[in-house]
Design a protein around this motif. Structure first.
Motif, short mmCIF file in Angstrom:
data_model
loop_
_atom_site.label_atom_id
_atom_site.label_comp_id
_atom_site.label_asym_id
_atom_site.label_seq_id
_atom_site.Cartn_x
_atom_site.Cartn_y
_atom_site.Cartn_z
N SER A 259 0.17 -6.65 2.48
CA SER A 259 0.03 -7.97 1.89
C SER A 259 -1.27 -8.66 2.33
CB SER A 259 1.23 -8.84 2.22
OG SER A 259 1.38 -8.99 3.63
N ALA A 260 -1.64 -8.51 3.60
CA ALA A 260 -2.84 -9.20 4.09
C ALA A 260 -4.10 -8.68 3.41
CB ALA A 260 -2.94 -9.03 5.61
N GLN A 261 -4.16 -7.39 3.11
CA GLN A 261 -5.34 -6.82 2.49
C GLN A 261 -5.39 -7.10 0.98
OE1 GLN A 261 -3.23 -4.84 4.50
NE2 GLN A 261 -4.51 -5.34 6.28
N LEU A 262 -4.24 -7.18 0.34
CA LEU A 262 -4.20 -7.37 -1.10
C LEU A 262 -4.35 -8.83 -1.51
CD1 LEU A 262 -1.27 -4.96 -2.02
CD2 LEU A 262 -3.65 -4.67 -2.70
N ALA A 281 1.58 -13.38 3.07
CA ALA A 281 0.19 -13.84 3.15
C ALA A 281 0.10 -15.34 2.87
CB ALA A 281 -0.68 -13.06 2.16
N PHE A 282 0.94 -15.85 1.97
CA PHE A 282 0.92 -17.27 1.66
C PHE A 282 1.29 -18.09 2.89
CE2 PHE A 282 3.52 -21.00 0.42
CZ PHE A 282 2.51 -21.77 -0.15
N TRP A 283 2.35 -17.70 3.60
CA TRP A 283 2.80 -18.49 4.75
C TRP A 283 1.82 -18.38 5.91
CZ3 TRP A 283 6.22 -21.99 3.67
CH2 TRP A 283 7.02 -21.81 2.53
N SER A 284 1.20 -17.22 6.08
CA SER A 284 0.17 -17.10 7.12
C SER A 284 -1.02 -17.99 6.81
CB SER A 284 -0.28 -15.63 7.22
OG SER A 284 0.78 -14.80 7.64
N TRP A 285 -1.40 -18.03 5.54
CA TRP A 285 -2.52 -18.87 5.11
C TRP A 285 -2.19 -20.35 5.32
CZ3 TRP A 285 -2.65 -21.98 0.48
CH2 TRP A 285 -3.89 -22.55 0.21
N CYS A 286 -0.98 -20.77 4.98
CA CYS A 286 -0.58 -22.16 5.18
C CYS A 286 -0.70 -22.57 6.63
CB CYS A 286 0.86 -22.37 4.70
SG CYS A 286 1.05 -22.49 2.90
N GLU A 381 12.06 -8.33 2.37
CA GLU A 381 10.84 -7.83 2.98
C GLU A 381 10.08 -7.00 1.94
OE1 GLU A 381 12.17 -5.57 6.30
OE2 GLU A 381 12.55 -7.33 7.56
N LEU A 382 8.76 -7.01 2.06
CA LEU A 382 7.93 -6.21 1.15
C LEU A 382 7.69 -4.84 1.75
CD1 LEU A 382 5.27 -8.83 -0.02
CD2 LEU A 382 7.63 -8.49 -0.79
#
Length: 388
Positions: A259-262, A281-286, A381-382
């Motif tokens: 997810s982090a790379q995509l 990735a959205f929650w990490s970015w937030c 989970e992905l």
């Protein structure tokens, strides 16, 4: 068209070790819808190809109105009575499909959909009055190549591009929309350009299947029609870009990207994303961006108190939220079991995610019909798979 009558339940997700998992694999082909997602974020596009992810997406009644309008226009009713019957049957089909979906079932009353009666009235009037010229006659094409069609699955670029144009004939390709954006709206131009991009890909699909249309049209239920000449080089370039995007996404997945790379998180990319709740990735970015200003805020926190309510539907949870949304202290959030699900069994201290919330005048969050609230331990989970 953005939505078909079939909607899958979250129960379809594979459950491994007590939690559902969404398997993300390389996609066999792209489409106008997938290309629109891919232009924003490869992870968003990859999630849109995973059937299990559909159960965690709240779909839009506005899109359903567009679907019903397309069904109505395809039927070409002869009078208002027939048009009303076609419309009502289409809406009934959409309601039946959404009734088994854990999130969409909240929209069981179409009368409460934004603009429902206005769109219905305009759609029926447009269908009866005939906002489009008569369809071209079906001409001989060797028995294999249709020169007219409605929602036919077409492929191009050696099968790597596929789609279902709302309607096409030997002169034109048409996309039906429940409404066109107000030109004064800041995002109106980009939204309308997305419609034209979709039509460029449809023109390629038609051109490789039968013959190239000369005109592309966007038709709204209001009777408004936008028309452009088909620019074949621009259409070919759009198709080449869509196929290149598919190959790039599949190559990244083939190399084991997660997810982090995509993902390409940002206020535009994430602001209207229907996969916010399940996107790591959205929650990490937030968290790294101190919880950015989104039109529909998202937040994460823990349950500090639960008021089960007295009427069996309305209840409240008190949340301590992370980041700037928690600066005002614990947040009492009124919810409805019939809309937001039942969190009263989660227990104090449970981790909660809130997406597509609204902002009160005092800057605090509130829940409405579009808000989704999840306990983190129920979210899938992905799982990224290299093989197609």
């Amino acid at each position: 068209m953005e939505l078909r009558f079939r909607v899958r339940s979250a129960a379809a997700a594979r459950v491994v070790a007590g939690r559902p998992r969404i398997r993300i694999r390389p996609a066999a082909r792209t489409s106008p819808t997938l290309w629109a997602q891919m232009r924003l974020c490869a992870l968003r596009a990859a999630l849109s190809t995973a059937k299990e992810a559909e159960g965690w997406v709240l779909h839009s009644p506005r899109a359903w109105l567009g679907t019903a309008f397309h069904v109505l226009m395809a039927a070409r009713p002869s009078d208002a009575g027939e048009a009303e019957r076609v419309w009502d049957t289409a809406i009934a089909g959409l309601l039946a499909a959404s009734s088994g979906h854990r999130l969409d079932k909240r929209f069981a009353s179409p009368e409460r959909w934004p603009g429902y009666y206005l769109v219905r009235q305009r759609a029926i009037a447009s269908a009866v009055q005939g906002v489009l010229p008569p369809a071209s006659a079906r001409l001989p094409a060797g028995g294999r190549r249709p020169l007219r069609g409605t929602e036919l699955l077409l492929t191009a670029r050696d099968g790597l591009l596929a789609g279902r144009p709302d309607e096409f004939d030997r002169q034109s390709v048409t996309e039906f929309k429940s409404a066109l954006p107000d030109p004064a709206w800041p995002e109106a131009e980009s939204l309308t350009e997305g419609y034209w991009r979709q039509l460029r890909l449809y023109a390629v699909l038609i051109g490789e299947t039968a013959e190239w249309p000369a005109v592309a049209r966007i038709v709204a239920a209001s009777g408004q029609v936008l028309t452009r000449d088909v620019d074949r080089p621009a259409c070919e370039a759009e198709a080449d870009a869509a196929v290149a995007g598919l190959r790039a996404m599949n190559e990244a997945l083939g190399h084991g990207s997660g997810s982090a790379q995509l993902a390409t998180p940002g206020e535009i990319e994430c602001g209207q994303c229907q996969y916010q709740a399940i996107c790591p990735a959205f929650w990490s970015w937030c968290e790294t961006m101190s919880w950015p200003q989104l039109r529909q805020p998202a937040a994460r926190g823990i349950i500090e108190a639960i008021d089960p309510g007295v009427d069996g539907d309305v209840y409240a949870v008190t949340l301590r939220l992370d980041g700037r949304h928690g600066e005002g202290g614990p947040l009492p959030l009124a919810l409805r079991r019939s809309v937001h699900g039942d969190l009263t069994g989660c227990g104090l201290g449970a981790q909660i995610r809130v997406v597509h919330a609204q902002m009160r005048q005092d800057g605090r969050l509130r829940a409405d019909m579009s808000t989704c609230v999840f306990a983190e331990d129920e979210l899938p989970e992905l799982e990224f798979r290299r093989s197609a």
